[in-house]
Design an enzyme around this catalytic site. Structure first.
Site, PDB file in Angstrom:
ATOM      1  N   VAL A  11       3.105  -0.127 -11.689  1.00  0.00           N
ATOM      2  CA  VAL A  11       2.880  -1.734 -11.806  1.00  0.00           C
ATOM      3  C   VAL A  11       2.903  -2.353 -13.031  1.00  0.00           C
ATOM      4  O   VAL A  11       3.404  -3.457 -13.612  1.00  0.00           O
ATOM      5  CB  VAL A  11       1.554  -1.979 -10.881  1.00  0.00           C
ATOM      6  CG1 VAL A  11       1.037  -3.391 -11.236  1.00  0.00           C
ATOM      7  CG2 VAL A  11       1.884  -1.789  -9.464  1.00  0.00           C
ATOM      8  N   ASP A  30      -1.444   2.226 -22.666  1.00  0.00           N
ATOM      9  CA  ASP A  30      -1.692   3.431 -21.914  1.00  0.00           C
ATOM     10  C   ASP A  30      -2.154   4.736 -22.735  1.00  0.00           C
ATOM     11  O   ASP A  30      -1.925   4.746 -23.670  1.00  0.00           O
ATOM     12  CB  ASP A  30      -0.360   4.049 -21.061  1.00  0.00           C
ATOM     13  CG  ASP A  30      -0.743   4.718 -19.891  1.00  0.00           C
ATOM     14  OD1 ASP A  30      -0.337   4.157 -18.884  1.00  0.00           O
ATOM     15  OD2 ASP A  30      -1.280   5.761 -19.923  1.00  0.00           O
ATOM     16  N   PHE A 149       2.395  -7.206  -5.216  1.00  0.00           N
ATOM     17  CA  PHE A 149       2.946  -6.848  -4.096  1.00  0.00           C
ATOM     18  C   PHE A 149       4.592  -6.109  -4.122  1.00  0.00           C
ATOM     19  O   PHE A 149       5.086  -6.278  -3.299  1.00  0.00           O
ATOM     20  CB  PHE A 149       2.948  -8.173  -3.069  1.00  0.00           C
ATOM     21  CG  PHE A 149       1.594  -8.817  -2.899  1.00  0.00           C
ATOM     22  CD1 PHE A 149       0.938  -8.306  -1.825  1.00  0.00           C
ATOM     23  CD2 PHE A 149       1.260  -9.809  -3.851  1.00  0.00           C
ATOM     24  CE1 PHE A 149      -0.246  -9.003  -1.422  1.00  0.00           C
ATOM     25  CE2 PHE A 149      -0.047 -10.323  -3.371  1.00  0.00           C
ATOM     26  CZ  PHE A 149      -0.939  -9.890  -2.377  1.00  0.00           C
ATOM     27  N   LEU A 150       4.692  -5.921  -5.437  1.00  0.00           N
ATOM     28  CA  LEU A 150       6.081  -5.394  -5.616  1.00  0.00           C
ATOM     29  C   LEU A 150       6.200  -4.033  -4.743  1.00  0.00           C
ATOM     30  O   LEU A 150       5.013  -3.237  -4.694  1.00  0.00           O
ATOM     31  CB  LEU A 150       6.266  -5.097  -7.161  1.00  0.00           C
ATOM     32  CG  LEU A 150       5.400  -4.214  -7.870  1.00  0.00           C
ATOM     33  CD1 LEU A 150       5.928  -2.857  -7.793  1.00  0.00           C
ATOM     34  CD2 LEU A 150       5.826  -4.423  -9.181  1.00  0.00           C
ATOM     35  N   ASN A 205      -1.048  -4.864   3.098  1.00  0.00           N
ATOM     36  CA  ASN A 205      -0.493  -3.277   2.935  1.00  0.00           C
ATOM     37  C   ASN A 205      -0.847  -2.628   4.458  1.00  0.00           C
ATOM     38  O   ASN A 205       0.059  -1.893   4.863  1.00  0.00           O
ATOM     39  CB  ASN A 205      -1.219  -2.474   2.082  1.00  0.00           C
ATOM     40  CG  ASN A 205      -0.261  -2.641   0.816  1.00  0.00           C
ATOM     41  OD1 ASN A 205       0.730  -3.444   0.651  1.00  0.00           O
ATOM     42  ND2 ASN A 205      -0.408  -1.820  -0.235  1.00  0.00           N
ATOM     43  N   PHE A 247       8.564  -4.450   9.216  1.00  0.00           N
ATOM     44  CA  PHE A 247       8.675  -2.734   9.085  1.00  0.00           C
ATOM     45  C   PHE A 247       8.536  -2.208  10.230  1.00  0.00           C
ATOM     46  O   PHE A 247       7.481  -1.363  10.762  1.00  0.00           O
ATOM     47  CB  PHE A 247       7.436  -2.585   8.074  1.00  0.00           C
ATOM     48  CG  PHE A 247       7.733  -2.605   6.593  1.00  0.00           C
ATOM     49  CD1 PHE A 247       8.691  -3.384   6.194  1.00  0.00           C
ATOM     50  CD2 PHE A 247       6.914  -1.985   5.583  1.00  0.00           C
ATOM     51  CE1 PHE A 247       8.700  -3.344   4.930  1.00  0.00           C
ATOM     52  CE2 PHE A 247       7.288  -1.999   4.164  1.00  0.00           C
ATOM     53  CZ  PHE A 247       8.150  -2.806   3.789  1.00  0.00           C
ATOM     54  N   LEU A 248       9.754  -2.397  10.929  1.00  0.00           N
ATOM     55  CA  LEU A 248       9.964  -1.548  12.241  1.00  0.00           C
ATOM     56  C   LEU A 248      10.913  -0.701  12.149  1.00  0.00           C
ATOM     57  O   LEU A 248      11.760  -0.511  13.305  1.00  0.00           O
ATOM     58  CB  LEU A 248      10.146  -2.896  13.354  1.00  0.00           C
ATOM     59  CG  LEU A 248       8.978  -3.568  13.472  1.00  0.00           C
ATOM     60  CD1 LEU A 248       9.208  -4.840  14.423  1.00  0.00           C
ATOM     61  CD2 LEU A 248       7.723  -3.002  14.070  1.00  0.00           C
ATOM     62  N   CYS A 258       0.583   4.052  -2.001  1.00  0.00           N
ATOM     63  CA  CYS A 258      -0.322   2.818  -1.670  1.00  0.00           C
ATOM     64  C   CYS A 258      -0.721   2.846   0.061  1.00  0.00           C
ATOM     65  O   CYS A 258      -1.853   2.482   0.025  1.00  0.00           O
ATOM     66  CB  CYS A 258       0.356   1.591  -2.103  1.00  0.00           C
ATOM     67  SG  CYS A 258       0.259   1.594  -3.810  1.00  0.00           S
ATOM     68  N   LYS A 261      -3.331   5.441   0.901  1.00  0.00           N
ATOM     69  CA  LYS A 261      -4.454   5.177   0.391  1.00  0.00           C
ATOM     70  C   LYS A 261      -5.249   3.811   0.345  1.00  0.00           C
ATOM     71  O   LYS A 261      -6.572   3.785   0.734  1.00  0.00           O
ATOM     72  CB  LYS A 261      -4.542   5.486  -1.283  1.00  0.00           C
ATOM     73  CG  LYS A 261      -4.074   4.383  -1.986  1.00  0.00           C
ATOM     74  CD  LYS A 261      -4.528   4.427  -3.546  1.00  0.00           C
ATOM     75  CE  LYS A 261      -3.798   3.336  -4.502  1.00  0.00           C
ATOM     76  NZ  LYS A 261      -4.164   2.046  -4.149  1.00  0.00           N
TER      77      LYS A 261
END
Ligand code: NAD
Ligand code: UGA
Length: 432
Positions: A11, A30, A149-150, A205, A247-248, A258, A261
């Site tokens: 992200v 980072d 939301f990527l 999600n 998402f079917l 993601c 979790k």
């Protein structure tokens, strides 16, 4: 605008590179020195389509730079994005230790007034807590919730073409600044409270995860009653209230860093308030059950036991177009087969063997899809890379020792597989 993005993961790095491409000056920070060295050399630390090209463009233009020092990032920043991980704690709740550690560092090092935008997926209540902590800071810090939301594998496209931009804030001025950062993107902006913004992310999600577990439950029923789950999914998606992008798609279930979790974190959040989200408990259970079910189907096709059988597996990543194997159903299948004594050789276009050495198991990776099939007792398909479906079924038949294909992602047309002389088992469709 000068921006720092803290966390150069899937992200943070995409956010930093895309904001630089939109014309902002960005420093991405980072703590992982190896990652930052790679990035300074212009190399992406993970596979994401288009990212290397974008990085070289924005690095050479001077719009994006990297540092391991948060103080460097904050020197002239007006906005700091937090994009560090929020992994599952052992009880399923989100572990916020990375977010809090970064926030404390920001408070102690911000040289001036700053907006801190939280990109990491954090449970409802987090931004309010951070805002309260900031009340004790020497300089004004405004917290904003700005969930991402990527999707991996299409991250650049998703960032540049979002369905919506969600901004949760207390301070309207801070919300307007974040909104302004994205003004070149043609997307509706929803300004809302901290709590609603955080909930929108988890509820979205979890809803997508529910859809997947729903279609997988229907798929297993289809097997019992002779219906074809792919046709059922296609028919459902023609209903505009459900939609083509629903998402079917039946298969091995959801993985990645993601959905698993975030579903568990929402269950845990609800439980902490005294509510049960049994629907999500069930989605999680169904999802893990798909792996168990699939391994049993593989064993059944191989005479009841996989021990000593040579099994070719296509795919290790949790989905196509990424090298990410976090909570990958494909990797789980590879490991379960290996643990049961099968001789597994996998092929994935991007994932290397080193990444999949799990719990002492050293897993073998072949060089080509057909190469791993050579002499195998069965081919198992675990990730739906587009190139896999382009392999001619006759070539699969010619390579395998026994003509058995068990497809966990329904990538082939059963009639074409049967015509090539293959026994073809898929999810929710009649075996041919
Ligand atoms: P990631 O593990 O790929 O990256 C996190 C990065 O943060 C790592 O590089 C790590 O070294 C760095 N980091 C940790 N502590 C740090 C510190 N103190 N200072 C600087 N850097 C530090 O994680 P990710 O997949 O990018 O996810 C980040 C967050 O975004 C998570 O909350 C996730 O749920 C959310 N999210 C992820 C996706 C996705 O597709 N991966 C999509 C939307 C939202
Ligand atoms: C998902 C969401 O789609 C993003 O909107 C969100 O930002 C992200 O999680 C996040 O919060 O990290 P991602 O995990 O990258 O993105 O990938 P998806 O394309 O959503 O797929 C997730 C899993 O579901 C994959 O294992 C995929 O194979 C599986 N899946 C997806 C299905 O089994 N069936 C489907 O119909 C769709």
């Amino acid at each position: 605008m000068r921006i720092t993005v803290i966390g150069a993961g899937y992200v943070g790095l995409v956010q930093a590179a895309c904001l630089a491409d939109l014309g902002h000056g960005v420093c991405c920070v980072d703590v992982d020195e190896k990652k930052i060295s790679l990035l300074r050399a212009g190399r992406a630390p993970f596979h994401e389509p288009g990212l290397s090209e974008l990085l070289s463009r924005v690095i050479s233009s001077g719009a994006l730079e990297f540092s391991t020092e948060i103080t460097r990032g904050l020197t002239d920043a007006e906005v700091a994005f937090i994009a560090v991980g929020t992994p599952s704690a052992p009880d399923g709740a989100a572990d916020l230790s990375f977010v809090h550690a970064v926030f404390e560092q920001i408070l102690s090092s911000a040289p001036r007034q700053l907006i801190v935008a939280v990109k990491s997926t954090v449970p409802v209540g987090t931004c309010r807590t951070l805002q309260q902590i900031a009340a004790g800071a020497t300089r004004p810090i405004h917290v904003v919730s700005n969930p991402e939301f990527l999707r991996e594998g299409s991250a650049l496209h998703d960032f540049m073409n979002p369905d919506r931009i969600i901004i949760g804030c207390e301070d309207q001025g801070a919300g307007a600044v974040i909104s302004d950062l994205y003004k070149k993107l043609a997307a509706p902006v929803l300004l809302t409270s901290f709590e609603s913004a955080e909930m929108i992310k988890y509820a979205s999600n979890s809803f997508l995860a529910l859809e997947i577990s729903y279609i997988n439950s229907i798929a297993l029923l289809c097997e019992r009653v002779g219906a074809d789950a792919s046709a059922v999914s296609a028919g459902m998606r023609l209903d505009k209230r459900i939609g083509q992008r629903a998402f079917l798609h039946p298969g091995l279930g959801y993985g990645g860093s993601c959905f698993p979790k975030d579903v568990r974190a929402l269950i845990s959040l609800a439980r902490a308030t005294g509510r049960e989200l049994g629907l999500l408990d069930e989605a999680d259970r169904i999802n893990l059950g798909m792996q168990e079910y699939f391994v049993a189907r593989i064993a059944e096709q191989l005479g009841g036991d996989v021990r000593g059988k040579k099994i070719a597996v296509w795919g290790a990543a949790f989905k196509p177009n990424t090298d990410d194997v976090r909570e990958s159903p494909a990797l789980a299948i590879i490991c379960q087969l290996a643990v049961r004594g099968a001789d597994v050789v996998f092929f994935d276009p991007i994932v290397e063997s080193a990444t999949v050495a799990v719990g002492g198991l050293v897993l073998r990776r072949g060089e080509t899809p057909l190469g791993v099939c050579a002499g195998a007792d069965a081919l198992v398909i675990a990730t739906d890379w587009a190139d896999f479906s382009l392999v001619p079924p006759v070539d699969i038949h010619a390579a395998l020792r026994a003509p058995v294909v068990i497809d966990g992602r329904n990538i082939f047309d059963p009639a074409a597989m049967r015509a090539a002389g293959l026994r073809y088992v898929s999810i929710g469709r009649p075996t041919v």
